[in-house]
Design a protein around this motif. Structure first.
Motif, PDB file in Angstrom:
ATOM      1  N   VAL A  74       7.202   9.691  -0.488  1.00 56.38           N
ATOM      2  CA  VAL A  74       7.905   8.856   0.484  1.00 56.38           C
ATOM      3  C   VAL A  74       7.303   9.029   1.875  1.00 56.38           C
ATOM      4  CG1 VAL A  74      10.105   8.471   1.654  1.00 56.38           C
ATOM      5  CG2 VAL A  74      10.054   8.814  -0.819  1.00 56.38           C
ATOM      6  N   ILE A  75       7.075  10.278   2.261  1.00 60.20           N
ATOM      7  CA  ILE A  75       6.556  10.557   3.607  1.00 60.20           C
ATOM      8  C   ILE A  75       5.171   9.955   3.790  1.00 60.20           C
ATOM      9  CG2 ILE A  75       5.795  12.389   5.155  1.00 60.20           C
ATOM     10  CD1 ILE A  75       8.027  14.126   3.903  1.00 60.20           C
ATOM     11  N   VAL A  76       4.282  10.185   2.835  1.00 60.65           N
ATOM     12  CA  VAL A  76       2.922   9.658   2.948  1.00 60.65           C
ATOM     13  C   VAL A  76       2.930   8.134   2.868  1.00 60.65           C
ATOM     14  CG1 VAL A  76       0.633   9.636   1.874  1.00 60.65           C
ATOM     15  CG2 VAL A  76       1.903  11.772   2.061  1.00 60.65           C
ATOM     16  N   GLY A  77       3.827   7.563   2.049  1.00 58.77           N
ATOM     17  CA  GLY A  77       3.943   6.111   2.001  1.00 58.77           C
ATOM     18  C   GLY A  77       4.347   5.526   3.338  1.00 58.77           C
ATOM     19  N   CYS A  78       5.301   6.166   4.017  1.00 51.94           N
ATOM     20  CA  CYS A  78       5.724   5.703   5.350  1.00 51.94           C
ATOM     21  C   CYS A  78       4.584   5.809   6.360  1.00 51.94           C
ATOM     22  CB  CYS A  78       6.927   6.508   5.820  1.00 51.94           C
ATOM     23  SG  CYS A  78       8.463   6.160   4.920  1.00 51.94           S
ATOM     24  N   MET A  79       3.833   6.899   6.299  1.00 53.57           N
ATOM     25  CA  MET A  79       2.697   7.047   7.204  1.00 53.57           C
ATOM     26  C   MET A  79       1.636   5.993   6.921  1.00 53.57           C
ATOM     27  SD  MET A  79       2.415  11.223   7.247  1.00 53.57           S
ATOM     28  CE  MET A  79       1.354  11.335   8.685  1.00 53.57           C
ATOM     29  N   THR A  80       1.459   5.644   5.649  1.00 54.00           N
ATOM     30  CA  THR A  80       0.502   4.599   5.285  1.00 54.00           C
ATOM     31  C   THR A  80       0.908   3.261   5.875  1.00 54.00           C
ATOM     32  OG1 THR A  80      -0.027   5.757   3.221  1.00 54.00           O
ATOM     33  CG2 THR A  80      -0.594   3.420   3.344  1.00 54.00           C
ATOM     34  N   ILE A  81       2.196   2.946   5.817  1.00 50.99           N
ATOM     35  CA  ILE A  81       2.684   1.695   6.410  1.00 50.99           C
ATOM     36  C   ILE A  81       2.355   1.654   7.895  1.00 50.99           C
ATOM     37  CG2 ILE A  81       4.793   0.439   7.028  1.00 50.99           C
ATOM     38  CD1 ILE A  81       5.937   1.219   4.328  1.00 50.99           C
ATOM     39  N   ALA A  92       8.932   2.344 -13.424  1.00 53.19           N
ATOM     40  CA  ALA A  92       9.878   1.315 -12.992  1.00 53.19           C
ATOM     41  C   ALA A  92       9.148   0.069 -12.497  1.00 53.19           C
ATOM     42  CB  ALA A  92      10.789   1.867 -11.897  1.00 53.19           C
ATOM     43  N   LEU A  93       8.068   0.250 -11.745  1.00 52.94           N
ATOM     44  CA  LEU A  93       7.299  -0.890 -11.256  1.00 52.94           C
ATOM     45  C   LEU A  93       6.658  -1.652 -12.401  1.00 52.94           C
ATOM     46  CD1 LEU A  93       5.586   0.693  -8.112  1.00 52.94           C
ATOM     47  CD2 LEU A  93       7.483  -0.926  -8.156  1.00 52.94           C
ATOM     48  N   ILE A  94       6.177  -0.933 -13.413  1.00 57.48           N
ATOM     49  CA  ILE A  94       5.586  -1.599 -14.576  1.00 57.48           C
ATOM     50  C   ILE A  94       6.637  -2.429 -15.299  1.00 57.48           C
ATOM     51  CG2 ILE A  94       4.533  -1.204 -16.838  1.00 57.48           C
ATOM     52  CD1 ILE A  94       3.147   1.244 -15.636  1.00 57.48           C
ATOM     53  N   ALA A 122       0.826  -1.207   0.000  1.00 60.45           N
ATOM     54  CA  ALA A 122       0.000   0.000   0.000  1.00 60.45           C
ATOM     55  C   ALA A 122       0.859   1.256   0.000  1.00 60.45           C
ATOM     56  CB  ALA A 122      -0.926  -0.010   1.219  1.00 60.45           C
ATOM     57  N   GLY A 123       1.933   1.245   0.795  1.00 62.97           N
ATOM     58  CA  GLY A 123       2.826   2.400   0.819  1.00 62.97           C
ATOM     59  C   GLY A 123       3.458   2.665  -0.534  1.00 62.97           C
ATOM     60  N   ILE A 124       3.906   1.598  -1.204  1.00 62.27           N
ATOM     61  CA  ILE A 124       4.514   1.758  -2.532  1.00 62.27           C
ATOM     62  C   ILE A 124       3.467   2.184  -3.553  1.00 62.27           C
ATOM     63  CG2 ILE A 124       5.646   0.505  -4.413  1.00 62.27           C
ATOM     64  CD1 ILE A 124       7.036  -1.186  -2.284  1.00 62.27           C
ATOM     65  N   ALA A 125       2.247   1.624  -3.434  1.00 60.84           N
ATOM     66  CA  ALA A 125       1.184   1.983  -4.366  1.00 60.84           C
ATOM     67  C   ALA A 125       0.849   3.472  -4.282  1.00 60.84           C
ATOM     68  CB  ALA A 125      -0.070   1.143  -4.078  1.00 60.84           C
ATOM     69  N   ILE A 126       0.868   4.029  -3.091  1.00 61.87           N
ATOM     70  CA  ILE A 126       0.599   5.458  -2.926  1.00 61.87           C
ATOM     71  C   ILE A 126       1.790   6.287  -3.396  1.00 61.87           C
ATOM     72  CG2 ILE A 126       0.283   7.255  -1.179  1.00 61.87           C
ATOM     73  CD1 ILE A 126      -1.513   5.324   0.330  1.00 61.87           C
ATOM     74  N   ALA A 127       2.991   5.836  -3.037  1.00 70.76           N
ATOM     75  CA  ALA A 127       4.189   6.605  -3.393  1.00 70.76           C
ATOM     76  C   ALA A 127       4.419   6.658  -4.893  1.00 70.76           C
ATOM     77  CB  ALA A 127       5.408   6.016  -2.692  1.00 70.76           C
ATOM     78  N   GLN A 128       3.980   5.647  -5.647  1.00 71.97           N
ATOM     79  CA  GLN A 128       4.292   5.594  -7.069  1.00 71.97           C
ATOM     80  C   GLN A 128       3.602   6.709  -7.852  1.00 71.97           C
ATOM     81  OE1 GLN A 128       2.156   4.024  -9.769  1.00 71.97           O
ATOM     82  NE2 GLN A 128       0.324   3.901  -8.517  1.00 71.97           N
ATOM     83  N   PHE A 129       2.603   7.364  -7.250  1.00 67.06           N
ATOM     84  CA  PHE A 129       1.980   8.496  -7.924  1.00 67.06           C
ATOM     85  C   PHE A 129       2.814   9.774  -7.792  1.00 67.06           C
ATOM     86  CE2 PHE A 129      -1.718   5.754  -6.999  1.00 67.06           C
ATOM     87  CZ  PHE A 129      -2.217   5.621  -8.281  1.00 67.06           C
ATOM     88  N   SER A 130       3.771   9.772  -6.867  1.00 70.99           N
ATOM     89  CA  SER A 130       4.545  10.986  -6.617  1.00 70.99           C
ATOM     90  C   SER A 130       6.032  10.824  -6.869  1.00 70.99           C
ATOM     91  CB  SER A 130       4.334  11.446  -5.159  1.00 70.99           C
ATOM     92  OG  SER A 130       2.983  11.779  -4.918  1.00 70.99           O
ATOM     93  N   VAL A 131       6.606   9.684  -6.504  1.00 68.05           N
ATOM     94  CA  VAL A 131       8.045   9.497  -6.624  1.00 68.05           C
ATOM     95  C   VAL A 131       8.427   9.436  -8.101  1.00 68.05           C
ATOM     96  CG1 VAL A 131       9.985   7.984  -6.110  1.00 68.05           C
ATOM     97  CG2 VAL A 131       8.196   8.338  -4.402  1.00 68.05           C
TER      98      VAL A 131
END
Length: 490
Positions: free
Chosen positions: A430-437, A298-300, A283-292
């Motif tokens: 990155v920050i929001v992804g960490c908070m999601t985790i 790269a994930l695709i 979930a953290g990576i899924a959210i971060a991939q819209f911003s990073v």
């Protein structure tokens, strides 16, 4: 002929010969008497002036070393008093290094303050901890839990707002998080590689006896985190920080340093064999991939390469038994754990209904669950949100959710104000992804027991607030843009 020294040379000989010998003898005696603790004290004293000149260095040092050194550097105090743990002493030192010069020089104008929603949360926690004193409750508040879940994390939240005054410092915080994640990951892989039955680290969380989680071959990785779910969460945060920094590094040699860290942290998440850690990291990576920057593409590419490799192996008839399929299936489909959690969730909800406004007081859900389900494993709360509801009622839960909503609004504002592919856009991912985790992990665990993870959540919130300030400072003044000939323009 007698040897005589000039009178003026006596002090010189003392400071160049006698004093160093005396200090060396004292250091040797301390190390021999106290062992590693004495050696650590000597090193700390030598580095103290360097840290005092720039307290931000000590702050970064704490973030990078907390998971390991907190297990070894602590001084027990008499019963009823919290121990002098490594992180508590370091936090007090940093606060002193920041506040003393500000008070002496009276230069406190630039010291940031807590936002109003943090104050609301503090007030709600204070009410929860003081409830038993006025109205009674099933348990007495635990001072150690108060330090781990409220006081130390919020102090680090404030220190983060003090220190993060530039993008360079925010990057340094992310690098410290990467170092901590790698160290935690290596400790868990070390346990699995040696196939140990008991943890070699003096953990105080997870299993009280120190036995590892051996429900899979080699055991679930936990390392210095003491719990596989927390291990996976910390590895996930380190992975997000690595991806965010990797996207904006231009030097090839620096990318080559981060690439192994990304691989190591990714593997560590998997070998935690914990569903909540897997879900939180995804979930953290899924959210971060819209911003990073570049993360989505790269994930695709990685997904396509993985599918292509799997197809080629199937066509070639190659069967690579890299992972025990039965082990993976048992961990994913294990239902006894889920049913036990549901029973306790239902019981916790029933207790919340009885005291919905102010709750039962701090520590109540742990005490009530232990009485209702005395058997080990699930005799304490396993949900951060149900703990908020039962211990502090709607007041505490609403205070926490209001703080999350406040940070969510700031996230949207930063996203709109920052440019695509910019460092700020990646940092907010990155920050929001960490908070999601953290937030997803809270559904399966009571996170108040894990001080380092609590601190990272509050540090992420403070970093988000400082990032918004940095982005706003870059916005052009509307009056200047629309009135370039104004006499108010310097």
């Amino acid at each position: 002929m007698a040897l005589t020294l000039p009178p003026r040379s006596i002090s010189v000989y003392f400071f160049t010969l006698a004093l160093p010998l005396l200090i060396g003898a004292g250091v040797a005696a301390m190390v021999l008497k106290l062992g590693l603790l004495g050696l650590g004290a000597v090193i700390a004293l030598c580095l103290l002036p360097w840290f005092m000149r720039q307290p931000f260095r000590l702050y970064l040092w704490l973030l990078a070393t907390w998971p390991v050194l907190s297990l070894y550097l602590h001084i027990p105090l008499p019963a009823g008093m919290p121990d002098l743990n490594y992180e508590r002493v370091i936090v007090l030192l940093i606060v002193a290094f920041v506040l003393v010069p500000a008070l002496v020089r009276r230069e406190n104008a630039g010291v940031p303050t807590l936002n109003r929603w943090v104050w609301v949360y503090i007030a709600a926690q204070t009410l929860s901890y003081s409830r038993r004193q006025f109205w009674g409750g099933p348990s007495a508040p635990d001072v150690v839990i108060l330090l781990n879940s409220v006081l130390v994390p919020i102090t680090l939240y404030w220190l983060t707002k003090v220190f993060i005054t530039s993008r360079a410092r925010l990057k340094q915080v992310l690098y410290a998080l990467i170092i901590a994640g790698v160290v935690v990951s290596v400790s868990g892989l070390y346990e699995r590689t040696l196939d140990l039955r008991e943890s070699p680290f003096p953990i105080s969380t997870g299993t009280a006896s120190g036995e590892r989680y051996l429900d899979v071959p080699g055991g679930r990785a936990a390392g210095v985190a003491g719990n596989p779910a927390i291990y996976g969460a910390l590895a996930g945060m380190g992975l997000l920080a690595s991806l965010g920094c990797y996207a904006h590094i231009k030097q090839t040699r620096h990318k080559l340093l981060l690439a192994p860290a990304i691989a190591l942290l990714s593997y560590s998440i998997f070998v935690s064999f914990t569903r909540s850690a897997w879900l939180a990291a995804l979930a953290g990576i899924a959210i971060a991939q819209f911003s990073v920057k570049g993360l989505s593409s790269a994930l695709i590419r990685l997904a396509l390469l993985g599918l292509l490799a799997a197809a080629l192996l199937v066509i070639a008839g190659i069967d690579l038994q890299l992972i025990d399929q039965q082990t993976l299936q048992n961990r994913v489909l294990q239902s006894q754990n889920v049913s036990g959690r549901i029973d306790r969730m239902v019981y916790a909800w029933e207790q919340f209904i009885k005291q919905p406004a102010l709750g039962w007081g701090a520590g109540a859900l742990d005490a009530l669950t232990g009485r209702r389900f005395p058997q080990g494993g699930f005799n304490t709360s396993h949900s951060t949100y149900l703990t908020l509801l039962v211990d502090g009622g709607l007041v505490l839960f609403a205070g926490f959710m209001a703080l999350i909503a406040h940070w969510g609004i700031q996230t949207v504002q930063i996203y709109r104000q920052s440019l695509a592919q910019s460092w700020e856009r990646s940092a907010v991912g990155v920050i929001v992804g960490c908070m999601t985790i953290y937030l997803i992990s809270g559904f399966a665990l009571e996170l108040k027991l894990f001080g380092y993870l609590n601190a990272l959540f509050w540090i992420a919130g403070a970093a988000l607030e400082r990032l918004q300030t940095l982005v706003q400072d870059d916005q052009p003044d509307i009056w200047v843009v629309t009135h370039p000939q104004s006499r108010y323009v310097n």
